[in-house]
Design a protein around this motif. Structure first.
Motif, mmCIF file in Angstrom:
data_model
loop_
_atom_site.group_PDB
_atom_site.id
_atom_site.type_symbol
_atom_site.label_atom_id
_atom_site.label_comp_id
_atom_site.label_asym_id
_atom_site.label_seq_id
_atom_site.Cartn_x
_atom_site.Cartn_y
_atom_site.Cartn_z
ATOM 1 N N SER A 35 0.835 -1.209 0.000
ATOM 2 C CA SER A 35 0.000 0.000 0.000
ATOM 3 C C SER A 35 0.866 1.254 0.000
ATOM 4 N N GLN A 38 2.406 1.815 -3.496
ATOM 5 C CA GLN A 38 1.518 2.273 -4.571
ATOM 6 C C GLN A 38 0.800 3.573 -4.208
ATOM 7 N N GLU A 47 -5.589 8.070 0.971
ATOM 8 C CA GLU A 47 -5.752 6.774 0.337
ATOM 9 C C GLU A 47 -7.051 6.113 0.783
ATOM 10 N N ARG A 51 -10.251 5.043 -1.436
ATOM 11 C CA ARG A 51 -10.762 3.671 -1.393
ATOM 12 C C ARG A 51 -12.269 3.652 -1.150
ATOM 13 N N TYR A 79 -10.709 -4.472 -6.806
ATOM 14 C CA TYR A 79 -10.186 -3.096 -6.789
ATOM 15 C C TYR A 79 -9.065 -2.971 -5.760
ATOM 16 N N HIS A 83 -4.744 -2.266 -6.604
ATOM 17 C CA HIS A 83 -3.890 -1.170 -6.146
ATOM 18 C C HIS A 83 -2.854 -1.607 -5.122
ATOM 19 N N ARG A 88 -1.776 4.306 -7.624
ATOM 20 C CA ARG A 88 -3.059 4.987 -7.748
ATOM 21 C C ARG A 88 -2.983 6.154 -8.724
ATOM 22 N N TYR A 93 -9.820 6.222 -11.178
ATOM 23 C CA TYR A 93 -10.544 5.224 -10.382
ATOM 24 C C TYR A 93 -11.819 4.755 -11.079
#
Length: 384
Positions: A35, A38, A47, A51, A79, A83, A88, A93
């Motif tokens: 996480s 990315q 983030e 999300r 999804y 990621h 991202r 998105y």
């Protein structure tokens, strides 16, 4: 682009053939590492907001089409998984969420054409245009070249999503476990219903790609039992005692861990993630990214009576719990928890070694031959 992606090998350095293993679940250390990698310049809060926005969009589009819950939940999982491997900042998105929804329809045999999904997404994204539409379904009159461009991007991202799951179309859902285990634990229908809705909410988090479905179901039952302490006691006192007994059983280590193949420490971590999600929703009830709450009706109209509701993204229902109540519950949980277990990454001491090399470099590339295997190293070939 971060340093992990700046070292992508050139085509001449890539091996002629390469095996890509499917990892059904990730440890918390792996999730944290991937996480952060990315996320780029986004903060953890930004983030999380992105999300929730993406999960809310999947929910709105899928519900408007009439997809079953399993299709929506799997799309949200896809999804999240995407990621962990792709930055991202490199993807819109809308493209990723719609591609995830499209792949999920294939996995659950609820197939819709990309154009059908796109048309519904336009109605959700542009409610003012949908309101002016003369078509029965409120289809937006989108410019054909724009729609075709969006379709091509959706299909390009679909390929990347398929590679992240190694073309493994197996998807196990926790919903049936909630009902079966809830009955075994003699939980009331109200508690099981609350746990079911928490299971829906859990797919807005990374919980389903960190724990198997039976553990997710137990974690939601445990959380639902804890949340009953925040509500006025029901008229049947026996029912309240049975529901509180569920949390008492699952909080302590015992034979149930062997029976249900789960551990008390994992249930506590799942409960904290879900309560954090509810706190976020309670603190910002006006945001359209708030999750559906376990005691509230669905904010999305049924396809059968869509004509009775205004077109557009529905507003979330009111949160049945106050943020300070949920925070106090978390503090109480922390005071009586089991010691945290050391979290070891899957198959390696350093998650960056597991994912930094050709494993990432080969995703989405045409050079060389890639063998996609349906399980992690050491498992493939042993009954798989």
């Amino acid at each position: 682009m971060d340093s992990g992606h700046s070292r992508v090998p050139s085509p001449s350095q890539l091996p002629a053939s390469f095996s890509k293993y499917h990892h059904p679940y990730f440890t918390s250390a792996e999730v944290q590492h991937l996480s952060e990698k990315q996320r780029g310049k986004l903060s953890a809060t930004q983030e999380e907001k992105a999300r929730q926005q993406a999960c809310g969009f999947i929910e709105a589009v899928g519900s408007k089409i009439g997809f079953p819950r399993k299709t929506l939940a799997t799309a949200q999982n896809l999804y999240h998984r995407f990621h962990l491997f792709f930055p991202r900042k490199d993807f819109n998105y809308y493209d990723v969420t719609l591609a995830a929804l499209y792949v999920s329809t294939k996995m659950h045999d609820t197939l819709k054409k990309p154009r059908e999904i796109l048309m519904v997404s336009y109605a959700v994204r542009f409610p003012e245009l949908a309101a002016k539409s003369k078509s029965v379904g409120g289809e937006v009159d989108m410019d054909p070249p724009t729609a075709e461009n969006d379709r091509q991007r959706l299909l390009a991202v679909e390929r990347l999503i398929l590679e992240t799951i190694c073309f493994n179309f197996t998807s196990k859902m926790p919903f049936s476990y909630v009902i079966k285990i809830g009955r075994k634990l003699k939980a009331s229908k109200k508690l099981i219903k609350c746990a079911w809705r928490l299971t829906i909410d859990s797919h807005r988090t990374l919980v389903p790609i960190m724990y198997p479905p039976n553990t997710v179901a137990l974690g939601c039952l445990y959380t639902a039992s804890l949340l009953t302490t925040l509500e006025p006691p029901p008229s049947p006192l026996v029912e309240a005692q049975l529901d509180s007994r569920v949390a008492t059983i699952l909080k302590e280590k015992g034979d149930w861990e062997r029976t249900y193949m789960a551990e008390a420490e994992d249930l506590e971590e799942i409960a904290h993630v879900l309560i954090d999600l509810l706190i976020q929703a309670a603190q910002n009830p006006s945001a359209n990214t708030s999750p559906r709450t376990p005691a509230s009706p669905s904010p999305h109209p049924s396809p059968r009576n869509q004509h009775l509701s205004p077109v557009g993204t529905p507003q979330p229902p009111p949160i049945p719990y106050k943020a300070d109540q949920l925070i106090r519950l978390k503090i109480m949980m922390r005071q009586n928890e089991h010691p945290l277990r050391p979290q070891q990454p899957l198959g390696n001491a350093d998650p960056s070694e597991l994912y930094n090399g050709n494993d990432i470099a080969m995703l989405g590339r045409n050079q060389g031959t890639v063998r996609f295997l349906f399980g992690p190293p050491g498992i493939v070939g042993q009954g798989m």
